[in-house]
Design a protein around this motif. Structure first.
Motif, PDB file in Angstrom:
ATOM      1  N   GLY A  87       0.815  -1.212   0.000  1.00 39.00           N
ATOM      2  CA  GLY A  87       0.000   0.000   0.000  1.00 39.00           C
ATOM      3  C   GLY A  87       0.848   1.261   0.000  1.00 39.00           C
ATOM      4  N   LEU A  88       0.353   2.305  -0.666  1.00 42.11           N
ATOM      5  CA  LEU A  88       1.027   3.616  -0.744  1.00 42.11           C
ATOM      6  C   LEU A  88       2.422   3.506  -1.356  1.00 42.11           C
ATOM      7  N   TYR A  89       2.576   2.576  -2.299  1.00 45.39           N
ATOM      8  CA  TYR A  89       3.919   2.259  -2.803  1.00 45.39           C
ATOM      9  C   TYR A  89       4.606   3.426  -3.513  1.00 45.39           C
ATOM     10  N   ARG A  90       3.838   4.279  -4.206  1.00 46.01           N
ATOM     11  CA  ARG A  90       4.473   5.397  -4.920  1.00 46.01           C
ATOM     12  C   ARG A  90       5.113   6.394  -3.950  1.00 46.01           C
ATOM     13  N   ASN A  91       4.351   6.750  -2.930  1.00 50.30           N
ATOM     14  CA  ASN A  91       4.874   7.687  -1.940  1.00 50.30           C
ATOM     15  C   ASN A  91       6.038   7.068  -1.164  1.00 50.30           C
ATOM     16  N   LYS A  92       5.928   5.777  -0.871  1.00 52.06           N
ATOM     17  CA  LYS A  92       6.996   5.093  -0.131  1.00 52.06           C
ATOM     18  C   LYS A  92       8.275   5.011  -0.966  1.00 52.06           C
ATOM     19  N   ALA A  93       8.125   4.757  -2.270  1.00 54.12           N
ATOM     20  CA  ALA A  93       9.302   4.703  -3.145  1.00 54.12           C
ATOM     21  C   ALA A  93       9.996   6.067  -3.178  1.00 54.12           C
ATOM     22  N   LYS A  94       9.199   7.110  -3.239  1.00 52.91           N
ATOM     23  CA  LYS A  94       9.740   8.474  -3.244  1.00 52.91           C
ATOM     24  C   LYS A  94      10.536   8.729  -1.955  1.00 52.91           C
ATOM     25  N   ASN A  95       9.963   8.307  -0.819  1.00 52.95           N
ATOM     26  CA  ASN A  95      10.640   8.499   0.466  1.00 52.95           C
ATOM     27  C   ASN A  95      11.929   7.682   0.570  1.00 52.95           C
ATOM     28  N   VAL A  96      11.903   6.460   0.045  1.00 50.28           N
ATOM     29  CA  VAL A  96      13.105   5.609   0.081  1.00 50.28           C
ATOM     30  C   VAL A  96      14.245   6.268  -0.688  1.00 50.28           C
ATOM     31  N   ILE A  97      13.934   6.827  -1.845  1.00 49.82           N
ATOM     32  CA  ILE A  97      14.966   7.510  -2.638  1.00 49.82           C
ATOM     33  C   ILE A  97      15.447   8.774  -1.916  1.00 49.82           C
TER      34      ILE A  97
END
Length: 214
Positions: free
Chosen positions: A84-94
């Motif tokens: 869930g919320l993978y787009r926002n999480k990917a942004k945060n990981v980067i």
């Protein structure tokens, strides 16, 4: 909300937890401090099992901030899109990977304030990392601990910070290293939200929950 249990009752409760599971472990897979930060950040509003499935291949190719940056946001999305919320999480990981490289020499900092300054890392995530990686007795309060703490009287509080404070203030210090793991596991498998398994509970006789199941 149950009343705060006394010292002797708390010592008995955590003695039982310890006897049952002497070395409780977190269930998120990781290979170093960096992958632990990423895994915990990804676990918000997701199950540990779901995160582990998504990160299995991700961490094989990106177990450092530099490798994650090389993978890029779209590359991270490809691995974590089942969460869930993978787009926002990917942004945060980067973003957090860039900060670790630029400001911390690619090392994960070991202070709560520094960890909380990273995108996608809140107090709970910071406390998980401090506890699991540096063995600091930080208390990461999630929905399971909040529920168990308030039902039982182990660590009642109006919000997660109050529950965290109740653990630090009342639970004997020799149990604090593993306290949040014992409470999470108890909430995940025994003191579940809808139909708590009171018959299988090793602390049922000490718990203040008034609606115990048969």
């Amino acid at each position: 909300m149950a009343k705060q249990l006394n010292y002797h009752t708390l010592r008995e409760i955590f003695t039982r937890f310890q006897d049952s599971e002497p070395e409780p472990k977190g269930e998120l897979n990781h290979v170093n401090a960096y992958t632990l930060v990423v895994a915990v950040a990804l676990s918000a509003q997701a199950t540990d099992a779901g995160v582990n499935k998504a990160t299995e291949k991700l961490f094989q190719i990106a177990d450092t901030p530099e490798k994650m940056l090389a993978l890029g946001e779209e590359g991270v999305i490809e691995h974590i899109k089942t969460i869930g919320l993978y787009r926002n999480k990917a942004k945060n990981v980067i973003k957090l990977s860039r900060i670790l490289v630029d400001q911390y020499g690619s090392q994960v900092p070991c202070s709560r304030a520094a960890l909380e300054s990273l995108p996608g890392v809140g107090r709970k995530t910071a406390n998980v990392v401090l506890n699991m990686w540096w063995h600091y007795p930080a208390q990461a309060v999630d929905t399971h601990i909040f529920r168990v703490g308030n039902r039982s009287g182990i660590c009642p509080g109006k919000d997660v910070v109050a529950v965290e404070r109740a653990i630090e203030d009342h639970i004997p210090v020799d149990f604090q290293q593993h306290a949040h793991h014992w409470l999470i596991l108890h909430g995940r498998y025994i003191c579940v939200a809808r139909k708590p398994k009171c018959k299988a509970c090793i602390i049922a006789d000490l718990c203040q929950f008034e609606e115990k199941t048969e």
